[in-house]
Design a protein around this motif. Structure first.
Motif, PDB file in Angstrom:
ATOM      1  N   ALA A  58       0.920   6.104  -8.741  1.00  0.00           N
ATOM      2  CA  ALA A  58       0.136   5.365  -7.750  1.00  0.00           C
ATOM      3  C   ALA A  58       0.784   5.448  -6.364  1.00  0.00           C
ATOM      4  O   ALA A  58       0.104   5.638  -5.352  1.00  0.00           O
ATOM      5  N   VAL A  59       2.105   5.330  -6.308  1.00  0.00           N
ATOM      6  CA  VAL A  59       2.811   5.420  -5.031  1.00  0.00           C
ATOM      7  C   VAL A  59       2.663   6.818  -4.438  1.00  0.00           C
ATOM      8  O   VAL A  59       2.412   6.976  -3.243  1.00  0.00           O
ATOM      9  N   LEU A  60       2.811   7.838  -5.260  1.00  0.00           N
ATOM     10  CA  LEU A  60       2.643   9.213  -4.784  1.00  0.00           C
ATOM     11  C   LEU A  60       1.229   9.464  -4.277  1.00  0.00           C
ATOM     12  O   LEU A  60       1.029  10.128  -3.249  1.00  0.00           O
ATOM     13  N   ALA A  61       0.240   8.956  -4.976  1.00  0.00           N
ATOM     14  CA  ALA A  61      -1.152   9.121  -4.547  1.00  0.00           C
ATOM     15  C   ALA A  61      -1.396   8.411  -3.215  1.00  0.00           C
ATOM     16  O   ALA A  61      -2.038   8.964  -2.310  1.00  0.00           O
ATOM     17  N   ALA A  62      -0.878   7.200  -3.085  1.00  0.00           N
ATOM     18  CA  ALA A  62      -1.053   6.449  -1.831  1.00  0.00           C
ATOM     19  C   ALA A  62      -0.344   7.145  -0.677  1.00  0.00           C
ATOM     20  O   ALA A  62      -0.879   7.253   0.431  1.00  0.00           O
ATOM     21  N   ALA A  63       0.869   7.632  -0.912  1.00  0.00           N
ATOM     22  CA  ALA A  63       1.616   8.330   0.132  1.00  0.00           C
ATOM     23  C   ALA A  63       0.912   9.626   0.536  1.00  0.00           C
ATOM     24  O   ALA A  63       0.847   9.972   1.725  1.00  0.00           O
ATOM     25  N   SER A  64       0.362  10.338  -0.415  1.00  0.00           N
ATOM     26  CA  SER A  64      -0.370  11.572  -0.116  1.00  0.00           C
ATOM     27  C   SER A  64      -1.619  11.283   0.697  1.00  0.00           C
ATOM     28  O   SER A  64      -1.931  11.997   1.659  1.00  0.00           O
ATOM     29  N   ALA A  65      -2.350  10.242   0.324  1.00  0.00           N
ATOM     30  CA  ALA A  65      -3.557   9.874   1.064  1.00  0.00           C
ATOM     31  C   ALA A  65      -3.214   9.476   2.499  1.00  0.00           C
ATOM     32  O   ALA A  65      -3.880   9.888   3.452  1.00  0.00           O
TER      33      ALA A  65
END
Length: 142
Positions: free
Chosen positions: A9-16
């Motif tokens: 979830a953190v990786l997805a949020a950071a990528s977005a």
């Protein structure tokens, strides 16, 4: 398993966030107008230099800003290409009142002014040369 889900979830949020920031960085947008529908107007006294005959590329920079140097090269090149267009660079740290008045939050910030000193476009970050030329199309009067 919960730790893995949190990590994803953190990786997805950071990528977005990274993609959003990259798309927005340096993009020239229409400047907001006041309650009367007028764009802010700047003159030679506010910016410390004469406006261009047809348009002005106003750059807010700071001393240790690497993108500011690249932006300066781009704007100088565009100003030399188009007759009547001036490039003016302002040290943001030395002109804090103007920075606050114009809501400059980062450097480089580029404002495209028409011949009358009205702000027609604005970019926070390093704009692309093609975008600057296109923005001048709305500011330059034949």
């Amino acid at each position: 398993m919960t730790g893995l889900m949190v990590c994803i979830a953190v990786l997805a949020a950071a990528s977005a966030f990274g993609m959003w920031h990259q798309r927005r960085n340096g993009r020239l947008t229409v400047h907001k107008r006041d309650d009367h529908g007028d764009a802010p107007r700047l003159g030679a006294t506010e910016i410390g230099a004469e406006l261009g005959e047809r348009a002005t590329l106003l750059q807010f920079s700071s001393a240790f800003c690497q993108p500011c140097r690249a932006t300066r090269r781009t704007l100088v090149e565009v100003a030399e290409m188009i007759d009547g267009v001036a490039h003016v660079e302002i040290d943001a740290e030395a002109h804090l009142d103007l920075v606050r008045e114009l809501n400059v939050l980062r450097t480089p910030t580029v404002l495209v002014l028409d011949a009358d000193g009205r702000i027609v476009r604005r970019a926070a970050g390093q704009p692309r040369k093609a975008d600057v030329i296109a923005a001048l199309g709305t500011a330059v009067r034949d």
